[in-house]
Design a protein around this motif. Sequence first.
Motif, PDB file in Angstrom:
ATOM      1  N   GLY A 218      22.420  54.856  44.792  1.00 15.77           N
ATOM      2  CA  GLY A 218      23.579  54.741  43.916  1.00 15.77           C
ATOM      3  C   GLY A 218      24.702  55.703  44.231  1.00 15.77           C
ATOM      4  N   PRO A 220      26.033  56.733  47.228  1.00 14.58           N
ATOM      5  CA  PRO A 220      27.042  56.213  48.167  1.00 14.58           C
ATOM      6  C   PRO A 220      27.967  55.177  47.526  1.00 14.58           C
ATOM      7  CG  PRO A 220      24.910  56.331  49.237  1.00 14.58           C
ATOM      8  CD  PRO A 220      24.670  56.587  47.782  1.00 14.58           C
ATOM      9  N   ALA A 221      27.423  54.349  46.646  1.00 15.08           N
ATOM     10  CA  ALA A 221      28.260  53.337  45.993  1.00 15.08           C
ATOM     11  C   ALA A 221      29.303  53.978  45.095  1.00 15.08           C
ATOM     12  CB  ALA A 221      27.386  52.377  45.185  1.00 15.08           C
ATOM     13  N   VAL A 222      28.892  54.987  44.338  1.00 18.20           N
ATOM     14  CA  VAL A 222      29.842  55.663  43.446  1.00 18.20           C
ATOM     15  C   VAL A 222      30.916  56.366  44.259  1.00 18.20           C
ATOM     16  CG1 VAL A 222      30.123  57.397  41.654  1.00 18.20           C
ATOM     17  CG2 VAL A 222      28.105  55.931  41.645  1.00 18.20           C
ATOM     18  N   GLY A 224      31.928  55.504  47.184  1.00 17.22           N
ATOM     19  CA  GLY A 224      32.770  54.455  47.763  1.00 17.22           C
ATOM     20  C   GLY A 224      33.800  53.949  46.778  1.00 17.22           C
ATOM     21  N   VAL A 225      33.390  53.745  45.528  1.00 14.23           N
ATOM     22  CA  VAL A 225      34.343  53.322  44.502  1.00 14.23           C
ATOM     23  C   VAL A 225      35.422  54.384  44.317  1.00 14.23           C
ATOM     24  CG1 VAL A 225      34.612  52.826  42.039  1.00 14.23           C
ATOM     25  CG2 VAL A 225      32.702  51.838  43.305  1.00 14.23           C
ATOM     26  N   ARG A 279      29.154  49.645  32.368  1.00 14.58           N
ATOM     27  CA  ARG A 279      29.477  48.700  33.444  1.00 14.58           C
ATOM     28  C   ARG A 279      30.649  47.807  33.048  1.00 14.58           C
ATOM     29  NH1 ARG A 279      27.445  46.315  37.974  1.00 14.58           N
ATOM     30  NH2 ARG A 279      27.917  44.110  38.248  1.00 14.58           N
ATOM     31  N   VAL A 385      32.510  46.702  44.974  1.00 16.38           N
ATOM     32  CA  VAL A 385      31.359  47.607  45.082  1.00 16.38           C
ATOM     33  C   VAL A 385      30.641  47.712  43.744  1.00 16.38           C
ATOM     34  CG1 VAL A 385      30.661  49.999  45.512  1.00 16.38           C
ATOM     35  CG2 VAL A 385      32.344  48.908  47.002  1.00 16.38           C
ATOM     36  N   VAL A 386      31.398  47.776  42.649  1.00 19.76           N
ATOM     37  CA  VAL A 386      30.775  47.829  41.330  1.00 19.76           C
ATOM     38  C   VAL A 386      30.013  46.534  41.049  1.00 19.76           C
ATOM     39  CG1 VAL A 386      31.208  48.021  38.845  1.00 19.76           C
ATOM     40  CG2 VAL A 386      32.505  49.424  40.443  1.00 19.76           C
ATOM     41  N   ASN A 389      26.645  46.439  42.982  1.00 21.12           N
ATOM     42  CA  ASN A 389      25.681  47.528  42.781  1.00 21.12           C
ATOM     43  C   ASN A 389      25.295  47.646  41.309  1.00 21.12           C
ATOM     44  OD1 ASN A 389      25.289  49.355  45.426  1.00 21.12           O
ATOM     45  ND2 ASN A 389      27.345  48.468  45.414  1.00 21.12           N
ATOM     46  N   THR A 392      21.595  49.706  41.158  1.00 21.13           N
ATOM     47  CA  THR A 392      21.422  51.070  41.650  1.00 21.13           C
ATOM     48  C   THR A 392      22.440  52.059  41.104  1.00 21.13           C
ATOM     49  OG1 THR A 392      22.768  50.564  43.602  1.00 21.13           O
ATOM     50  CG2 THR A 392      20.376  50.307  43.813  1.00 21.13           C
ATOM     51  N   ALA A 393      23.646  51.615  40.821  1.00 21.36           N
ATOM     52  CA  ALA A 393      24.700  52.567  40.478  1.00 21.36           C
ATOM     53  C   ALA A 393      25.423  52.266  39.159  1.00 21.36           C
ATOM     54  CB  ALA A 393      25.727  52.624  41.604  1.00 21.36           C
TER      55      ALA A 393
END
Length: 401
Positions: A218, A220-222, A224-225, A279, A385-386, A389, A392-393
């Motif tokens: 999670g 890396p996704a956060v 990235g956002v 979310r 990305v949100v 994911n 995970t994130a």
Amino acid sequence: MSTLSPAKGTTLPASAPLPWSGLLALSTAAFTAVLTELLPAGLMPRMAPSLGVSEARIGFLVTGYAAASFAAAVPLTALLRGLPRRAVLVGALLGFAVSNAVVALSSSYPLTFAARLVAGGMGGTLWAMLAGYAARMVPADRRGRAIAIVLAGITLALSLGVPAGTALAGAVGWRTAFGLLAGLAVLLVGWVRWRVPALPGEAPHARVPLVRVAALPGVPAVLGVTLFLLVGHQAMYTYVAPFAAQAGFGRTGVVLLVFGAATVVGIWVTGMLVDRHPRAALLGALGLCAAVMPVLGLAAGVPGVLLVAVALWGIAFGGAPTLIQTALVDVSGPERADAATSLQTTVYNAGIATGSLTGGVVLADLGAGALPWTALPLVGVALGVVVLNRRTAFPPRRGCS
């Protein structure tokens, strides 16, 4: 439902009231950091003659702060992560006090610039710990609201603090303004020691290397956002003045005032939603930010449309940092939040720099009218990305730990 209080090892009921005084102290620390960073930008005509340099070199005082914050966040956080958290926070605030006092007294540009580098290092340290500190002060189901309260200091500094500081400097002199800012940091040290709990640092056996923190599910996704949103936002926001002028609305101050006031609304709305619907709130914020860009690209020439679109953009962006930081604290865990947030601080500053550069290139080559169309796909990537994911994130509900 209850959670352990890291400060004392006792059970903290989920129904316990928020520690408002401590959270507001942290929010004031965020306010002080932003005001310290940006105040020279509004004082260029006054500071330049006093220091015997051009206004452009006064602008470098802001650039130097940002560069030092970017460079210091990760290494200083790694170096200090084992120390008691309140002691590190107090040290950062005292660093702000000394730096601002030196700026207030200095007649030497090199000395002033050096003081600004010190302040930037303190800022990188501070930003890496504020969200994690707030998260550890409250039950898990109120973590998002606590982070929102702390990060509201950023919004208030941008919308009210910087204009008020600039006006104050005009009335009493820029040196007095920096002196008062140094005094605020000293007073804040007392407030922090009085109302912010003393939390321990990470025990040696519990420290996770930063590389492993970055690889946690999670994270890396956060990050990235964070990157794509900031690049897109900054590409547009940095050049609001030429964009508004091209659209036929020359009152840039009005546009910025509308945006700043709207970010306050965004923070308030986010505080109501972040713990129950994180979310949906983040998807709504990013979706609204993306939807505004085509409106600006197609109809900004109508003053009413321009101002409404800017207001919606401000509401959307005002809440996004709280939602993203709450997600980061959730996926990393409060005990590793400082390390994770130090990475985010670096990514955040990289996004600001990249976005400003990208917008400048687009402005020079294609004109201001192309800026919203440049921001749109970047914000769209953050939104994607949100969406991808969910597990995970960015889950629909925040779990309690």
